[in-house]
Design a protein around this motif. Structure first.
Motif, PDB file in Angstrom:
ATOM      1  N   ARG A 197      10.949   8.986  10.464  1.00 60.18           N
ATOM      2  CA  ARG A 197      10.723   7.776  11.257  1.00 60.18           C
ATOM      3  C   ARG A 197       9.911   8.222  12.465  1.00 60.18           C
ATOM      4  N   TYR A 198       8.836   7.506  12.721  1.00 61.10           N
ATOM      5  CA  TYR A 198       7.989   7.885  13.851  1.00 61.10           C
ATOM      6  C   TYR A 198       7.541   6.657  14.629  1.00 61.10           C
ATOM      7  N   ARG A 199       7.111   6.919  15.855  1.00 64.30           N
ATOM      8  CA  ARG A 199       6.493   5.913  16.707  1.00 64.30           C
ATOM      9  C   ARG A 199       5.036   6.309  16.877  1.00 64.30           C
ATOM     10  N   ALA A 200       4.156   5.410  16.477  1.00 65.17           N
ATOM     11  CA  ALA A 200       2.724   5.647  16.632  1.00 65.17           C
ATOM     12  C   ALA A 200       2.238   4.882  17.858  1.00 65.17           C
ATOM     13  N   GLU A 201       1.581   5.578  18.755  1.00 60.43           N
ATOM     14  CA  GLU A 201       1.050   4.977  19.974  1.00 60.43           C
ATOM     15  C   GLU A 201      -0.456   4.830  19.826  1.00 60.43           C
ATOM     16  N   HIS A 224       6.770   1.360  14.967  1.00 59.24           N
ATOM     17  CA  HIS A 224       7.581   2.296  14.192  1.00 59.24           C
ATOM     18  C   HIS A 224       7.226   2.168  12.715  1.00 59.24           C
ATOM     19  N   ASN A 225       7.217   3.273  12.005  1.00 56.66           N
ATOM     20  CA  ASN A 225       7.137   3.302  10.549  1.00 56.66           C
ATOM     21  C   ASN A 225       8.129   4.337  10.038  1.00 56.66           C
ATOM     22  N   MET A 226       8.459   4.200   8.763  1.00 60.73           N
ATOM     23  CA  MET A 226       9.233   5.234   8.070  1.00 60.73           C
ATOM     24  C   MET A 226       8.421   5.664   6.865  1.00 60.73           C
ATOM     25  N   GLU A 227       8.494   6.948   6.537  1.00 58.05           N
ATOM     26  CA  GLU A 227       7.776   7.485   5.390  1.00 58.05           C
ATOM     27  C   GLU A 227       8.711   8.365   4.574  1.00 58.05           C
ATOM     28  N   SER A 228       8.579   8.233   3.274  1.00 54.23           N
ATOM     29  CA  SER A 228       9.345   9.034   2.330  1.00 54.23           C
ATOM     30  C   SER A 228       8.375   9.972   1.620  1.00 54.23           C
ATOM     31  N   PHE A 229       8.651  11.266   1.693  1.00 54.96           N
ATOM     32  CA  PHE A 229       7.810  12.296   1.082  1.00 54.96           C
ATOM     33  C   PHE A 229       8.516  12.870  -0.141  1.00 54.96           C
ATOM     34  N   ARG A 230       7.748  13.194  -1.155  1.00 53.37           N
ATOM     35  CA  ARG A 230       8.249  13.962  -2.296  1.00 53.37           C
ATOM     36  C   ARG A 230       7.362  15.204  -2.415  1.00 53.37           C
ATOM     37  N   PHE A 231       8.024  16.323  -2.613  1.00 54.91           N
ATOM     38  CA  PHE A 231       7.317  17.599  -2.726  1.00 54.91           C
ATOM     39  C   PHE A 231       7.349  18.105  -4.159  1.00 54.91           C
ATOM     40  N   ARG A 232       6.341  18.852  -4.497  1.00 56.38           N
ATOM     41  CA  ARG A 232       6.328  19.657  -5.705  1.00 56.38           C
ATOM     42  C   ARG A 232       5.944  21.052  -5.246  1.00 56.38           C
ATOM     43  N   GLY A 233       6.908  21.952  -5.291  1.00 56.23           N
ATOM     44  CA  GLY A 233       6.677  23.285  -4.734  1.00 56.23           C
ATOM     45  C   GLY A 233       6.482  23.163  -3.232  1.00 56.23           C
ATOM     46  N   GLU A 234       5.449  23.764  -2.723  1.00 56.47           N
ATOM     47  CA  GLU A 234       5.149  23.739  -1.288  1.00 56.47           C
ATOM     48  C   GLU A 234       4.293  22.551  -0.878  1.00 56.47           C
ATOM     49  N   LYS A 235       3.807  21.770  -1.850  1.00 54.93           N
ATOM     50  CA  LYS A 235       2.847  20.710  -1.536  1.00 54.93           C
ATOM     51  C   LYS A 235       3.465  19.319  -1.621  1.00 54.93           C
ATOM     52  N   ILE A 236       2.847  18.400  -0.892  1.00 48.68           N
ATOM     53  CA  ILE A 236       3.280  17.001  -0.895  1.00 48.68           C
ATOM     54  C   ILE A 236       2.703  16.331  -2.136  1.00 48.68           C
ATOM     55  N   ALA A 237       3.580  15.760  -2.969  1.00 47.02           N
ATOM     56  CA  ALA A 237       3.149  15.089  -4.195  1.00 47.02           C
ATOM     57  C   ALA A 237       2.986  13.589  -3.999  1.00 47.02           C
ATOM     58  N   SER A 238       3.773  12.998  -3.073  1.00 49.14           N
ATOM     59  CA  SER A 238       3.633  11.569  -2.817  1.00 49.14           C
ATOM     60  C   SER A 238       4.200  11.214  -1.455  1.00 49.14           C
ATOM     61  N   VAL A 239       3.674  10.107  -0.933  1.00 47.79           N
ATOM     62  CA  VAL A 239       4.174   9.527   0.315  1.00 47.79           C
ATOM     63  C   VAL A 239       4.296   8.027   0.094  1.00 47.79           C
ATOM     64  N   GLU A 240       5.424   7.476   0.521  1.00 46.48           N
ATOM     65  CA  GLU A 240       5.627   6.028   0.523  1.00 46.48           C
ATOM     66  C   GLU A 240       5.910   5.617   1.964  1.00 46.48           C
ATOM     67  N   VAL A 241       5.123   4.645   2.458  1.00 45.07           N
ATOM     68  CA  VAL A 241       5.261   4.179   3.839  1.00 45.07           C
ATOM     69  C   VAL A 241       5.952   2.835   3.850  1.00 45.07           C
ATOM     70  N   TYR A 242       6.868   2.681   4.808  1.00 39.36           N
ATOM     71  CA  TYR A 242       7.569   1.426   5.039  1.00 39.36           C
ATOM     72  C   TYR A 242       7.259   1.009   6.464  1.00 39.36           C
ATOM     73  N   PHE A 243       6.543  -0.114   6.616  1.00 38.16           N
ATOM     74  CA  PHE A 243       6.103  -0.564   7.940  1.00 38.16           C
ATOM     75  C   PHE A 243       7.276  -1.052   8.764  1.00 38.16           C
ATOM     76  N   GLY A 244       7.266  -0.676  10.025  1.00 40.73           N
ATOM     77  CA  GLY A 244       8.271  -1.127  10.973  1.00 40.73           C
ATOM     78  C   GLY A 244       7.701  -2.175  11.893  1.00 40.73           C
ATOM     79  N   ARG A 245       8.350  -2.352  12.995  1.00 37.17           N
ATOM     80  CA  ARG A 245       7.937  -3.400  13.904  1.00 37.17           C
ATOM     81  C   ARG A 245       7.050  -2.858  15.021  1.00 37.17           C
ATOM     82  N   ASN A 246       6.241  -3.748  15.575  1.00 36.74           N
ATOM     83  CA  ASN A 246       5.459  -3.416  16.764  1.00 36.74           C
ATOM     84  C   ASN A 246       6.395  -3.345  17.946  1.00 36.74           C
ATOM     85  N   LEU A 247       6.108  -2.453  18.858  1.00 35.33           N
ATOM     86  CA  LEU A 247       6.950  -2.292  20.053  1.00 35.33           C
ATOM     87  C   LEU A 247       6.238  -2.846  21.267  1.00 35.33           C
TER      88      LEU A 247
END
Length: 114
Positions: A79-83, A91-114
């Motif tokens: 979960r991060y805050r982007a300025e 705010h957004n949340m992101e879900s990462f999946r790894f294969r070995g040492e590398k990122i295989a996928s990212v799914e972003v879930y939009f949050g609210r404006n602050l």
């Protein structure tokens, strides 16, 4: 946290730092060749489309602050805050999946404006 989890946490943090630094060249090495990205605007796009759509020509953000980061096995959640440069943040949340040492996928879930 084991060594693999620590390495994956570092990769996630490095990805956000590279985004802020406009270092697309560094991110290519972090992603698998069959990497996919999903968000409410992008449905399972491939690596080339990710770089085309998600990496702006001009910087958009002043900072990205990681507020929560958990790594377990082949997954990480952030979960991060982007300025924004022009003001405001969100705010957004992101879900990462790894294969070995590398990122295989990212799914972003939009949050609210602050």
């Amino acid at each position: 946290m084991d060594a693999m989890d620590s390495s994956r946490e570092r990769t996630v943090r490095d990805l956000y730092a590279a985004y802020l630094g406009d270092r697309k060249d560094l991110v290519g090495a972090m992603l698998t060749e069959d990497f996919t990205f999903s968000s409410p605007r992008d449905d399972h796009i491939d690596r080339a489309a990710y770089f085309d759509r998600c990496w702006p020509k001009e910087p958009l953000f002043r900072d990205i602050v990681i507020e929560f980061l958990a790594v377990g096995g082949d997954e990480a959640v952030v979960r991060y805050r982007a300025e924004k440069l022009e003001g405001g943040s969100f705010h957004n949340m992101e879900s990462f999946r790894f294969r070995g040492e590398k990122i295989a996928s990212v799914e972003v879930y939009f949050g609210r404006n602050l």
